[in-house]
Motif scaffolding. Structure first.
Motif, PDB file in Angstrom:
ATOM      1  N   GLY A 357      67.138 -16.298  55.239  1.00  0.00           N
ATOM      2  CA  GLY A 357      65.745 -16.598  54.924  1.00  0.00           C
ATOM      3  C   GLY A 357      65.500 -16.619  53.429  1.00  0.00           C
ATOM      4  O   GLY A 357      64.879 -17.548  52.894  1.00  0.00           O
ATOM      5  N   TRP A 358      65.993 -15.597  52.729  1.00  0.00           N
ATOM      6  CA  TRP A 358      65.861 -15.579  51.269  1.00  0.00           C
ATOM      7  C   TRP A 358      66.656 -16.719  50.646  1.00  0.00           C
ATOM      8  O   TRP A 358      66.249 -17.265  49.600  1.00  0.00           O
ATOM      9  CB  TRP A 358      66.317 -14.241  50.711  1.00  0.00           C
ATOM     10  N   ALA A 359      67.785 -17.069  51.256  1.00  0.00           N
ATOM     11  CA  ALA A 359      68.574 -18.204  50.751  1.00  0.00           C
ATOM     12  C   ALA A 359      67.772 -19.499  50.839  1.00  0.00           C
ATOM     13  O   ALA A 359      67.805 -20.329  49.919  1.00  0.00           O
ATOM     14  CB  ALA A 359      69.879 -18.330  51.541  1.00  0.00           C
ATOM     15  N   ILE A 360      67.031 -19.673  51.935  1.00  0.00           N
ATOM     16  CA  ILE A 360      66.195 -20.873  52.096  1.00  0.00           C
ATOM     17  C   ILE A 360      65.088 -20.897  51.042  1.00  0.00           C
ATOM     18  O   ILE A 360      64.797 -21.941  50.442  1.00  0.00           O
ATOM     19  CB  ILE A 360      65.606 -20.918  53.519  1.00  0.00           C
ATOM     20  N   LEU A 361      64.481 -19.734  50.777  1.00  0.00           N
ATOM     21  CA  LEU A 361      63.420 -19.671  49.769  1.00  0.00           C
ATOM     22  C   LEU A 361      63.960 -19.967  48.369  1.00  0.00           C
ATOM     23  O   LEU A 361      63.327 -20.697  47.595  1.00  0.00           O
ATOM     24  CB  LEU A 361      62.749 -18.293  49.804  1.00  0.00           C
ATOM     25  N   LEU A 362      65.110 -19.407  48.047  1.00  0.00           N
ATOM     26  CA  LEU A 362      65.703 -19.687  46.743  1.00  0.00           C
ATOM     27  C   LEU A 362      66.103 -21.150  46.647  1.00  0.00           C
ATOM     28  O   LEU A 362      65.961 -21.778  45.583  1.00  0.00           O
ATOM     29  CB  LEU A 362      66.918 -18.779  46.516  1.00  0.00           C
ATOM     30  N   PHE A 363      66.570 -21.707  47.740  1.00  0.00           N
ATOM     31  CA  PHE A 363      66.926 -23.128  47.778  1.00  0.00           C
ATOM     32  C   PHE A 363      65.691 -23.982  47.501  1.00  0.00           C
ATOM     33  O   PHE A 363      65.753 -24.966  46.754  1.00  0.00           O
ATOM     34  CB  PHE A 363      67.515 -23.461  49.144  1.00  0.00           C
ATOM     35  N   ALA A 364      64.546 -23.604  48.104  1.00  0.00           N
ATOM     36  CA  ALA A 364      63.299 -24.337  47.858  1.00  0.00           C
ATOM     37  C   ALA A 364      62.919 -24.274  46.386  1.00  0.00           C
ATOM     38  O   ALA A 364      62.488 -25.272  45.784  1.00  0.00           O
ATOM     39  CB  ALA A 364      62.180 -23.765  48.723  1.00  0.00           C
ATOM     40  N   ALA A 365      63.078 -23.096  45.777  1.00  0.00           N
ATOM     41  CA  ALA A 365      62.744 -22.941  44.363  1.00  0.00           C
ATOM     42  C   ALA A 365      63.659 -23.789  43.487  1.00  0.00           C
ATOM     43  O   ALA A 365      63.212 -24.416  42.510  1.00  0.00           O
ATOM     44  CB  ALA A 365      62.849 -21.469  43.968  1.00  0.00           C
ATOM     45  N   LEU A 366      64.942 -23.833  43.824  1.00  0.00           N
ATOM     46  CA  LEU A 366      65.887 -24.637  43.036  1.00  0.00           C
ATOM     47  C   LEU A 366      65.573 -26.127  43.162  1.00  0.00           C
ATOM     48  O   LEU A 366      65.697 -26.880  42.183  1.00  0.00           O
ATOM     49  CB  LEU A 366      67.316 -24.348  43.505  1.00  0.00           C
ATOM     50  N   LEU A 367      65.192 -26.558  44.369  1.00  0.00           N
ATOM     51  CA  LEU A 367      64.826 -27.965  44.539  1.00  0.00           C
ATOM     52  C   LEU A 367      63.585 -28.313  43.716  1.00  0.00           C
ATOM     53  O   LEU A 367      63.514 -29.380  43.096  1.00  0.00           O
ATOM     54  CB  LEU A 367      64.565 -28.259  46.020  1.00  0.00           C
ATOM     55  N   ARG A 368      62.604 -27.408  43.719  1.00  0.00           N
ATOM     56  CA  ARG A 368      61.416 -27.656  42.911  1.00  0.00           C
ATOM     57  C   ARG A 368      61.769 -27.722  41.433  1.00  0.00           C
ATOM     58  O   ARG A 368      61.198 -28.513  40.678  1.00  0.00           O
ATOM     59  CB  ARG A 368      60.375 -26.551  43.133  1.00  0.00           C
ATOM     60  N   LEU A 369      62.722 -26.907  41.016  1.00  0.00           N
ATOM     61  CA  LEU A 369      63.155 -26.927  39.623  1.00  0.00           C
ATOM     62  C   LEU A 369      63.820 -28.251  39.278  1.00  0.00           C
ATOM     63  O   LEU A 369      63.581 -28.820  38.205  1.00  0.00           O
ATOM     64  CB  LEU A 369      64.117 -25.758  39.362  1.00  0.00           C
ATOM     65  N   CYS A 370      64.640 -28.754  40.210  1.00  0.00           N
ATOM     66  CA  CYS A 370      65.316 -30.032  39.976  1.00  0.00           C
ATOM     67  C   CYS A 370      64.316 -31.184  39.892  1.00  0.00           C
ATOM     68  O   CYS A 370      64.519 -32.152  39.142  1.00  0.00           O
ATOM     69  CB  CYS A 370      66.329 -30.299  41.090  1.00  0.00           C
ATOM     70  N   MET A 371      63.245 -31.094  40.682  1.00  0.00           N
ATOM     71  CA  MET A 371      62.251 -32.168  40.709  1.00  0.00           C
ATOM     72  C   MET A 371      61.099 -31.926  39.729  1.00  0.00           C
ATOM     73  O   MET A 371      60.122 -32.666  39.719  1.00  0.00           O
ATOM     74  CB  MET A 371      61.696 -32.323  42.134  1.00  0.00           C
ATOM     75  N   ILE A 539      53.565 -23.720  47.801  1.00  0.00           N
ATOM     76  CA  ILE A 539      53.052 -22.712  46.867  1.00  0.00           C
ATOM     77  C   ILE A 539      53.499 -23.014  45.438  1.00  0.00           C
ATOM     78  O   ILE A 539      52.709 -22.952  44.493  1.00  0.00           O
ATOM     79  CB  ILE A 539      53.508 -21.302  47.297  1.00  0.00           C
ATOM     80  N   LEU A 540      54.773 -23.352  45.279  1.00  0.00           N
ATOM     81  CA  LEU A 540      55.279 -23.680  43.947  1.00  0.00           C
ATOM     82  C   LEU A 540      54.604 -24.937  43.396  1.00  0.00           C
ATOM     83  O   LEU A 540      54.327 -25.028  42.194  1.00  0.00           O
ATOM     84  CB  LEU A 540      56.797 -23.863  43.996  1.00  0.00           C
ATOM     85  N   SER A 541      54.340 -25.897  44.277  1.00  0.00           N
ATOM     86  CA  SER A 541      53.644 -27.114  43.848  1.00  0.00           C
ATOM     87  C   SER A 541      52.221 -26.796  43.388  1.00  0.00           C
ATOM     88  O   SER A 541      51.739 -27.356  42.393  1.00  0.00           O
ATOM     89  CB  SER A 541      53.600 -28.131  44.994  1.00  0.00           C
ATOM     90  N   ILE A 542      51.556 -25.905  44.124  1.00  0.00           N
ATOM     91  CA  ILE A 542      50.192 -25.510  43.764  1.00  0.00           C
ATOM     92  C   ILE A 542      50.172 -24.857  42.380  1.00  0.00           C
ATOM     93  O   ILE A 542      49.323 -25.175  41.523  1.00  0.00           O
ATOM     94  CB  ILE A 542      49.601 -24.558  44.825  1.00  0.00           C
ATOM     95  N   ILE A 543      51.117 -23.957  42.150  1.00  0.00           N
ATOM     96  CA  ILE A 543      51.185 -23.275  40.848  1.00  0.00           C
ATOM     97  C   ILE A 543      51.427 -24.279  39.729  1.00  0.00           C
ATOM     98  O   ILE A 543      50.741 -24.267  38.695  1.00  0.00           O
ATOM     99  CB  ILE A 543      52.291 -22.204  40.867  1.00  0.00           C
ATOM    100  N   GLN A 544      52.408 -25.157  39.944  1.00  0.00           N
ATOM    101  CA  GLN A 544      52.720 -26.154  38.931  1.00  0.00           C
ATOM    102  C   GLN A 544      51.521 -27.079  38.683  1.00  0.00           C
ATOM    103  O   GLN A 544      51.179 -27.394  37.536  1.00  0.00           O
ATOM    104  CB  GLN A 544      53.941 -26.981  39.355  1.00  0.00           C
ATOM    105  N   GLN A 545      50.865 -27.493  39.751  1.00  0.00           N
ATOM    106  CA  GLN A 545      49.738 -28.407  39.625  1.00  0.00           C
ATOM    107  C   GLN A 545      48.552 -27.746  38.935  1.00  0.00           C
ATOM    108  O   GLN A 545      47.865 -28.366  38.110  1.00  0.00           O
ATOM    109  CB  GLN A 545      49.340 -28.913  41.012  1.00  0.00           C
ATOM    110  N   LYS A 546      48.280 -26.466  39.243  1.00  0.00           N
ATOM    111  CA  LYS A 546      47.181 -25.741  38.603  1.00  0.00           C
ATOM    112  C   LYS A 546      47.411 -25.604  37.103  1.00  0.00           C
ATOM    113  O   LYS A 546      46.473 -25.763  36.302  1.00  0.00           O
ATOM    114  CB  LYS A 546      47.020 -24.357  39.242  1.00  0.00           C
ATOM    115  N   VAL A 547      48.650 -25.318  36.725  1.00  0.00           N
ATOM    116  CA  VAL A 547      48.973 -25.183  35.300  1.00  0.00           C
ATOM    117  C   VAL A 547      48.740 -26.504  34.573  1.00  0.00           C
ATOM    118  O   VAL A 547      48.151 -26.540  33.482  1.00  0.00           O
ATOM    119  CB  VAL A 547      50.436 -24.708  35.126  1.00  0.00           C
ATOM    120  N   ILE A 548      49.192 -27.598  35.179  1.00  0.00           N
ATOM    121  CA  ILE A 548      49.041 -28.915  34.546  1.00  0.00           C
ATOM    122  C   ILE A 548      47.565 -29.309  34.475  1.00  0.00           C
ATOM    123  O   ILE A 548      47.104 -29.866  33.466  1.00  0.00           O
ATOM    124  CB  ILE A 548      49.854 -29.964  35.318  1.00  0.00           C
ATOM    125  N   MET A 549      46.799 -29.015  35.526  1.00  0.00           N
ATOM    126  CA  MET A 549      45.371 -29.332  35.512  1.00  0.00           C
ATOM    127  C   MET A 549      44.641 -28.550  34.423  1.00  0.00           C
ATOM    128  O   MET A 549      43.783 -29.082  33.706  1.00  0.00           O
ATOM    129  CB  MET A 549      44.767 -29.035  36.888  1.00  0.00           C
TER     130      MET A 549
END
Length: 555
Positions: A357-371, A539-549
């Motif tokens: 489960g934590w591996a999936i969450l870290l994987f999601a974070a790494l994908l967001r970092l790549c994109m 959640i990561l998208s929301i954080i990134q989007q709020k910062v940019i806004m």
């Protein structure tokens, strides 16, 4: 603009519908022609089709196992026995895998004896055009002085036909799921003989329950370096598909388990996938003629795999045992170039973190970092569009219900402000193949089966078990009886949508407003690991989007 948004909405909807249907309707690559066989081999092949077609009274596995003398085998992955009558592989348990989370004692039973419910066994041996030649059959009692087969210990079976032919069979088992069978025929007669090696796997699927349409379950194999797949429904009763090949493998595939005959790289063989009727299916191969001169001997080797679809193990068999494309026993799907790397990344993270489960969450974070660079451009464009919302409202007030003029004026506004409204769609288009690939990984990888997370999630490959009916203690129809994680995922999707500029068209705005609800119930019955991934990604998208806004002066 209106047509573009409609096309995008339709593409998103169809992409998720495709998750359930694409593999079902995916065209099977069948061979349309089979090389013409020599008439003598055709006769042998017809004889092979008659092997193991007896109809007897159905008995329990325990009753069948008690009827004949057997050789037990065991390693860290499997346990079971080989029937000395016919030297048949028909009793095999996968000792590393439980049937369910609730029962640690019941192991997966893969092979079952003939004349039991759902029989599933493998035979191998010899055929001849000479009908007077006595050869070992499914009823032959082999002799042995050995009592158990274990890794590093080879057992030897012998049988003499009483007319100058002696068959010596040596069977070995590796540390996992691969059996190697070496046959030597001693011809002590004064006549030259010719034989044809054969091997088959027979299976009854009367009570077989397909688990996931997105995963291939049926017969498959690598023939001439090409994957061939046949669902059980693809072959009518007494229908078959035949191939000529050298090397490869062929067998039966379930979601997590499979059995396969490994074809000889140096022998031209005829492989057949067939439906014998009455729920009985068979995969077999017939080898080339083997001549045994008088007072000489000849040898032939068979290999038989029966076990779990462990990706790294299958890759090692390809590398170390020269079994071509053995990893394709795992249904990686169309996005193989993404699905398999995703598996290895998840497996590495799992080894590092110790929890899938934590591996999936870290994987999601790494994908967001790549994109991040792409998403950054997209969210910057959407922030600028949202900053123009008052001007867009003025345009709507000016032109009333004239949608054409509203869209024209809005596009002119975007053009003056140098904003590309389609830029916000790019991350979504990128995420679709990523989502589909991860969906495949979570459905096909045995490494994720029964893998727990935190709290009530005990199996990341299964839907969230804490559903509305359990929480509220009332009856809830199946489609809307979803768990807490899907609800949380839908909430994060709704929050993210609120950060985006509203569509110009009112109908489109209503449709987009319903999308979080639609996806909540759609993903509510998917693997919980996928829902957890999508939630964190939101959640990561929301954080990134709020910062940019905030950076662009938009709140």
């Amino acid at each position: 603009m209106k047509d573009d948004l409609r096309s995008l909405s339709l593409a998103i909807l169809l992409s998720f519908i495709a998750i359930f249907t694409v593999n079902y309707f995916f065209g099977i690559n069948k061979s349309s022609t089979v090389q013409k066989q020599v008439s003598e081999i055709e006769q042998v092949a017809k004889k092979l089709e008659q092997v193991n077609t007896e109809n007897k009274v159905i008995k329990t596995t325990q009753e069948i196992l008690a009827e004949d003398k057997r050789i037990d085998f065991k390693n860290d992955a499997v346990s079971g026995s080989i029937r000395l009558k016919g030297a048949r592989f028909d009793d095999l348990y996968l000792t590393k895998y439980n049937v369910s989370l609730e029962d640690n004692n019941s192991k997966i039973e893969l092979l079952k004896p003939a004349n039991t419910d759902n029989q599933y066994f493998a035979d191998l041996g010899w055929l001849s055009l000479d009908k007077s030649l006595k050869l070992p059959t499914a009823d032959t009692i082999w002799n042995t002085n050995d009592s158990e087969l274990t890794p590093g210990k080879t057992i030897t079976l012998t049988w003499n036909n009483g007319n100058g032919l002696e068959f010596v069979r040596k069977i070995s088992l590796d540390q996992n799921y691969l059996f190697t069978i070496d046959d030597t025929i001693f011809n002590n007669s004064d006549q030259e003989i010719d034989l044809f090696p054969y091997a088959l796997i027979s299976r009854n699927i009367k009570d077989f329950a397909q688990t996931r349409s997105v995963v291939h379950e049926g017969m498959n194999g690598v023939i001439d370096n090409t994957l061939q797949e046949f669902k059980y429904a693809d072959l009518d009763a007494n229908d078959s598909e035949k191939f000529e090949t050298k090397g490869g493998w062929a067998g039966f595939s379930d979601r997590y388990w499979f059995s396969a005959l490994i074809l000889d790289d140096n022998d031209n063989v005829s492989v057949t996938f067939k439906n014998n009727g009455d729920y009985n299916y068979q995969v077999d191969y017939l080898g080339s003629r083997l001549i045994v001169p008088a007072h000489k001997s000849q040898s032939y080797s068979y290999r038989f795999f029966s076990g779990a679809k462990e990706v790294k193990l299958l890759d090692s068999y390809t590398k170390d045992n020269n079994i071509p494309k053995f990893d394709l026993a795992v249904d990686f799907g169309w996005y193989y170039f993404l699905t398999k790397p995703f598996f290895y990344i998840l497996d590495f993270l799992y080894g590092f973190l110790g929890n899938m489960g934590w591996a999936i969450l870290l994987f999601a974070a790494l994908l967001r970092l790549c994109m991040f660079p792409i998403a950054n451009k997209s969210y910057t464009s959407m922030a600028k569009m949202k900053a123009l919302q008052p001007k867009i409202n003025d345009i709507r007030a000016k032109y009333g219900d004239n949608q054409m003029l509203i869209q024209q004026a809005t596009m002119e506004l975007y053009k003056r402000e140098k904003i590309n409204p389609a830029a916000g769609c790019l991350p979504l288009f990128i995420q679709i193949p990523v989502f589909f690939s991860l969906y495949k990984v979570l459905n096909i990888s045995i490494e994720i089966r029964h893998a727990p997370f935190i709290g009530w999630i005990k199996d990341l490959s299964a839907p969230d078990p804490l559903t509305l009916s359990q929480i509220l203690h009332i009856y809830v129809p199946g489609f809307i009886d979803i768990g807490l994680w899907p609800i949380f995922m839908g909430f994060t999707m709704w929050m993210q949508q609120k950060l985006n500029p509203a569509p110009v068209n009112k109908d489109q705005a209503r449709m987009f407003a319903l999308m979080p609800v639609f996806f909540t119930f759609m993903l509510g019955h998917f693997a919980s690991g996928l829902v957890i991934y999508w939630t964190l990604s939101n959640i990561l998208s929301i954080i990134q989007q709020k910062v940019i806004m905030h950076k662009n002066g938009v709140d």
